[in-house]
Design a protein around this motif. Structure first.
Motif, mmCIF file in Angstrom:
data_model
loop_
_atom_site.group_PDB
_atom_site.id
_atom_site.type_symbol
_atom_site.label_atom_id
_atom_site.label_comp_id
_atom_site.label_asym_id
_atom_site.label_seq_id
_atom_site.Cartn_x
_atom_site.Cartn_y
_atom_site.Cartn_z
ATOM 1 N N LEU A 44 0.848 -1.192 0.000
ATOM 2 C CA LEU A 44 0.000 0.000 0.000
ATOM 3 C C LEU A 44 0.886 1.244 0.000
ATOM 4 C CD1 LEU A 44 -2.691 -1.045 2.661
ATOM 5 C CD2 LEU A 44 -2.747 -1.358 0.166
ATOM 6 N N HIS A 45 0.492 2.214 -0.805
ATOM 7 C CA HIS A 45 1.227 3.484 -0.929
ATOM 8 C C HIS A 45 0.473 4.531 -0.109
ATOM 9 C CE1 HIS A 45 3.570 6.540 -3.252
ATOM 10 N NE2 HIS A 45 2.458 7.266 -3.137
ATOM 11 N N LEU A 46 1.161 5.134 0.842
ATOM 12 C CA LEU A 46 0.498 6.073 1.759
ATOM 13 C C LEU A 46 0.927 7.506 1.447
ATOM 14 C CD1 LEU A 46 0.945 4.141 5.133
ATOM 15 C CD2 LEU A 46 -0.709 3.757 3.285
ATOM 16 N N ASP A 47 -0.010 8.303 0.973
ATOM 17 C CA ASP A 47 0.295 9.680 0.593
ATOM 18 C C ASP A 47 0.121 10.612 1.784
ATOM 19 O OD1 ASP A 47 1.032 9.720 -2.229
ATOM 20 O OD2 ASP A 47 -0.930 8.803 -2.525
ATOM 21 N N VAL A 48 1.235 11.034 2.335
ATOM 22 C CA VAL A 48 1.234 11.914 3.502
ATOM 23 C C VAL A 48 1.515 13.342 3.040
ATOM 24 C CG1 VAL A 48 2.406 12.447 5.670
ATOM 25 C CG2 VAL A 48 2.004 10.046 5.018
ATOM 26 N N ALA A 77 5.366 4.700 2.736
ATOM 27 C CA ALA A 77 4.894 6.077 2.941
ATOM 28 C C ALA A 77 5.612 7.037 2.004
ATOM 29 C CB ALA A 77 5.125 6.496 4.380
ATOM 30 N N HIS A 78 4.830 7.852 1.338
ATOM 31 C CA HIS A 78 5.342 8.891 0.437
ATOM 32 C C HIS A 78 5.135 10.214 1.165
ATOM 33 C CE1 HIS A 78 4.563 11.161 -3.631
ATOM 34 N NE2 HIS A 78 5.649 11.575 -3.024
ATOM 35 N N LEU A 79 6.217 10.720 1.750
ATOM 36 C CA LEU A 79 6.109 11.922 2.588
ATOM 37 C C LEU A 79 6.210 13.183 1.746
ATOM 38 C CD1 LEU A 79 8.260 11.000 5.744
ATOM 39 C CD2 LEU A 79 5.853 10.497 5.257
ATOM 40 N N MET A 80 5.069 13.825 1.531
ATOM 41 C CA MET A 80 5.055 15.115 0.829
ATOM 42 C C MET A 80 4.933 16.189 1.901
ATOM 43 S SD MET A 80 2.652 13.858 -2.302
ATOM 44 C CE MET A 80 2.090 12.438 -1.364
ATOM 45 N N ILE A 81 6.006 16.289 2.673
ATOM 46 C CA ILE A 81 5.999 17.208 3.809
ATOM 47 C C ILE A 81 7.330 17.971 3.838
ATOM 48 C CG2 ILE A 81 4.492 15.677 5.152
ATOM 49 C CD1 ILE A 81 6.879 14.807 6.819
ATOM 50 N N VAL A 187 6.818 4.859 -10.206
ATOM 51 C CA VAL A 187 6.226 6.024 -10.872
ATOM 52 C C VAL A 187 4.893 6.320 -10.196
ATOM 53 C CG1 VAL A 187 5.172 4.617 -12.731
ATOM 54 C CG2 VAL A 187 5.684 7.031 -13.139
ATOM 55 N N ASP A 188 4.583 7.613 -10.069
ATOM 56 C CA ASP A 188 3.426 8.011 -9.266
ATOM 57 C C ASP A 188 2.710 9.186 -9.915
ATOM 58 O OD1 ASP A 188 1.626 8.685 -7.309
ATOM 59 O OD2 ASP A 188 3.101 9.006 -5.732
ATOM 60 N N GLY A 189 1.459 8.943 -10.312
ATOM 61 C CA GLY A 189 0.618 10.018 -10.824
ATOM 62 C C GLY A 189 0.081 9.739 -12.210
ATOM 63 N N PHE A 207 4.170 0.752 -9.575
ATOM 64 C CA PHE A 207 3.237 1.706 -10.170
ATOM 65 C C PHE A 207 2.223 2.130 -9.118
ATOM 66 C CE2 PHE A 207 4.984 -1.104 -13.260
ATOM 67 C CZ PHE A 207 5.362 -0.257 -14.303
ATOM 68 N N VAL A 208 2.315 3.381 -8.704
ATOM 69 C CA VAL A 208 1.336 3.889 -7.750
ATOM 70 C C VAL A 208 0.055 4.187 -8.525
ATOM 71 C CG1 VAL A 208 0.816 5.718 -6.108
ATOM 72 C CG2 VAL A 208 3.175 4.849 -6.328
ATOM 73 N N ALA A 209 -1.055 3.717 -7.997
ATOM 74 C CA ALA A 209 -2.323 3.878 -8.715
ATOM 75 C C ALA A 209 -3.414 4.310 -7.741
ATOM 76 C CB ALA A 209 -2.693 2.556 -9.387
HETATM 77 ZN ZN ZN Z 1 2.163 9.203 -3.861
#
Ligand code: ZN
Ligand code: DX5
Length: 236
Positions: A44-48, A77-81, A187-189, A207-209
């Motif tokens: 699981l890909h976690l968008d933070v 975890a994908h930390l967008m912080i 790849v993400d998006g 592949f993030v989906a």
């Molecule tokens: Zn992401």
């Protein structure tokens, strides 16, 4: 799960579709996780998101720890912080098996980025570095030795449901040609049936989906179709 176990999944469950827990039904997380497990999602890909590094706000370590109670699937975890180094321990303690930080969050401080990736590995988690569509791939020079995964953004981070940006294919191709064989390209998006083949051909294996899983009524169908389409001969 150990770092080695998640790296093993990256190597053996390829192409790996990683559902983005941004578009799921947060009112019914338990059910969503059960459906994704049954659908064969390998992780699981976690968008933070913190509302500062990106103009959107999602969830933090408390929700990640809650998810950890619900599943033994790897949590990436994908930390967008901003200042991700300051929050690393909280996400590790919450049970993340992999943590990806954004190169752009470190400005010119490459030493701190390298140190952060090393800290993730030292905690026995998979280290990842994310790169935005507009960032030069040369910014990764000297960084890749500490990165188990490079997450190439194919949209500006912040929101699901955006259109895939083909510039990501150039970044993937460049990284694929120059990477260490142990580095996984993700790849993400905007990944869906019409874009996943090109991204696979360019070297992506994870592949993030978001929309292409959660906007579908049947997650099993969505994930198996994406998996099959990614590496189908003639696709892309
Ligand atoms: Zn992401
Ligand atoms: C965007 C996030 C993505 C996003 C993907 O900032 O990092 O993971 O949720 O969603 P889709 O697949 O809809 O582009």
């Amino acid at each position: 799960m150990s770092r080695q176990d998640l790296l093993e999944i990256f190597n053996t469950r390829t192409p790996a579709i990683a559902p983005s827990m941004l578009k799921c039904d947060f009112g019914n997380l338990h059910r969503e996780v059960e459906l994704l497990e049954a659908a064969g999602a390998p992780l699981l890909h976690l968008d933070v998101m913190d509302g500062h590094f990106v103009p959107n706000l999602t969830y933090g370590p408390v929700v990640v720890a809650g998810l950890r109670q619900l599943t033994s699937l790897p949590l990436d975890a994908h930390l967008m912080i901003s200042q991700p180094a300051d929050f690393l321990d909280e996400y590790l303690d919450a049970g993340c098996d992999g943590i990806t930080v954004h190169l752009e969050a470190f400005g010119q401080d490459t030493a701190s980025l390298i140190d952060t990736l090393a800290r993730i590995r030292a905690a026995d988690a998979v280290s990842g570095v994310a790169i935005n569509p507009g960032t030069s791939v040369s910014s990764l020079d000297g960084v890749l030795e500490q990165a188990d995964q490079v997450l190439v953004m194919s949209v500006e981070p912040g929101f699901g449901g955006q259109t895939f940006m083909p510039i990501a294919l150039e970044t993937l191709r460049h990284l694929d040609a120059t990477r260490d064989p142990d580095t996984t390209l993700a790849v993400d998006g905007g990944i869906g049936p019409t874009t996943i083949g090109d991204a696979y051909q360019a070297g992506a294996r994870v592949f993030v989906a978001g929309s292409s899983v959660f906007d579908r009524p049947d997650y099993t169908e969505a994930i198996s179709e994406l998996t099959a389409t990614a590496s189908a001969p003639g696709e892309g």
